[in-house]
Design an enzyme around this catalytic site. Sequence first.
Site, PDB file in Angstrom:
ATOM      1  N   ASP A   2       0.853  -1.188   0.000  1.00  0.00           N
ATOM      2  CA  ASP A   2       0.000   0.000   0.000  1.00  0.00           C
ATOM      3  C   ASP A   2       0.892   1.242   0.000  1.00  0.00           C
ATOM      4  O   ASP A   2       1.983   1.201  -0.543  1.00  0.00           O
ATOM      5  CB  ASP A   2      -0.985  -0.066   1.177  1.00  0.00           C
ATOM      6  CG  ASP A   2      -2.254   0.710   0.894  1.00  0.00           C
ATOM      7  OD1 ASP A   2      -2.153   1.929   0.679  1.00  0.00           O
ATOM      8  OD2 ASP A   2      -3.355   0.128   0.873  1.00  0.00           O
ATOM      9  N   HIS A  21       2.111   2.042  -3.253  1.00  0.00           N
ATOM     10  CA  HIS A  21       1.220   3.049  -3.829  1.00  0.00           C
ATOM     11  C   HIS A  21       1.809   4.456  -3.790  1.00  0.00           C
ATOM     12  O   HIS A  21       1.120   5.429  -4.071  1.00  0.00           O
ATOM     13  CB  HIS A  21      -0.147   3.004  -3.143  1.00  0.00           C
ATOM     14  CG  HIS A  21      -0.893   1.727  -3.414  1.00  0.00           C
ATOM     15  ND1 HIS A  21      -2.150   1.473  -2.936  1.00  0.00           N
ATOM     16  CD2 HIS A  21      -0.537   0.618  -4.129  1.00  0.00           C
ATOM     17  CE1 HIS A  21      -2.550   0.267  -3.338  1.00  0.00           C
ATOM     18  NE2 HIS A  21      -1.588  -0.269  -4.058  1.00  0.00           N
TER      19      HIS A  21
END
Length: 400
Positions: free
Chosen positions: A226, A249
């Site tokens: 993430d 991310h």
Amino acid sequence: MAVHSRRSYRAITVLSITFLIYQSLLANAVTYNVVNLGAKPDGKTDSTKSFLSAWASACASETPATIYVPPGTYLIGEAYFNGEHCSSTNKGITFRIDGKLVAPSDYWEIGNAGSWIKFERVSRVSIYGGVFDAKGSSLWACKASSSNNCPSGATTLAFYNSNNIVLNGVTSINSQMFHISIDGCQNVDLQGTKVSASGTSPNTDGIHIQLSSGVTVLNSRIATGDDCISIGPGSSNLWIENVACGPGHGISIGSLGWEKQEPGVQNVTVKTVTFTGTENGARIKTWGRPTNAFVNRVLFQHLVMVNVQNPIIIDQNYCPHNSNCPNQNSGVKISEVTYQDIHGTSATIVAVKFSCSKKNPCSEIKLEEVNLSYMDQQAKASCVNAQGTTSGLIEPTSCF
Ligand SMILES: *[C@@H]1O[C@H](CO)[C@@H](O)[C@H](O)[C@H]1NC(C)=O
Ligand SMILES: *[C@@H]1O[C@H](CO)[C@@H](O)[C@H](O)[C@H]1NC(C)=O
């Protein structure tokens, strides 16, 4: 020559005084070795109690205290280090960790605890070294299967309502959820952090910061599933420098603006960061909901993008599954965001995307020396409700 020797003499005097002070500090300092308190470096004997009893002694100490964790692997369950009842004259607590802490292999044991290792209301706590292995992969597999019967997962290392924290050379691997979380803290210095988890692991943000001020993240390497670093509401005076992100991310300010009343984010510097194969580079993301939240004075500088899907992105229409976002206009006011010396490659044709709120257009966005390409082609920039200026070379051509 006379001047020289007087200087040397003075230098020697200063050195000896420093040494004496250091010695007297050492004389007063106390060290609690967790192995002497019963911890077993065998990776299978639950050593949580020994760590907690080291903490209780260090916390009661009126002189600087060190908790020493010798080499070896220690099985640690949910551990809560509370600073509320530490000695009022506590001089600080230092963890020196030469070993590795591992979570129980059954993810249910910490999976609903919120945090695996939690510090709350502590002050002047430093952690030097240490590997924290939460063994999260079986929980990720549970979440990936359509089973509804998985716990949400624990943050590996969480600091709440604390100040003057140092993390130096800490490694976190395979967290169940966030790796490191800084929430409600002041003056936090993270250096040489290493985070490592699978690029497909869910919600495993590397470092999450919210409601905190004066947080520095230096010289770190974050590979996860993430956000590399996520910055939540109420964050100010953040300095992030010399970080390698990817997979993951990217660095994200947000999601912001979920709450109607929400503290803003201001004065954030992100510099000298390399993003490799990440979903985003420099991202600001807000919910499409009414709020008084804001983002102001952000500098993204000297960023290198290597095959990044959205190198530069502001997305004010975040509304997954189109639910809970009754009003598609975000109330978050975004202003004074500067992108300076950003170059490299985009994995999609739109390398720069400003998708701002119709109700609160982004203002005073600055692009300076931006050069992003897409597979040796001209990349594109897209602007909606965005106002800004450019200087120097801008590729793709600006859309302001
Ligand atoms: C902005 O944050 C930095 C630390 O990142 C701090 O040194 C500086 O004083 C802050 N500026 C203001 C105006 O608060
Ligand atoms: C922009 O980047 C491309 C690809 O990396 C490079 O070939 C080009 O020379 C750069 N342009 C300038 C003006 O630096």
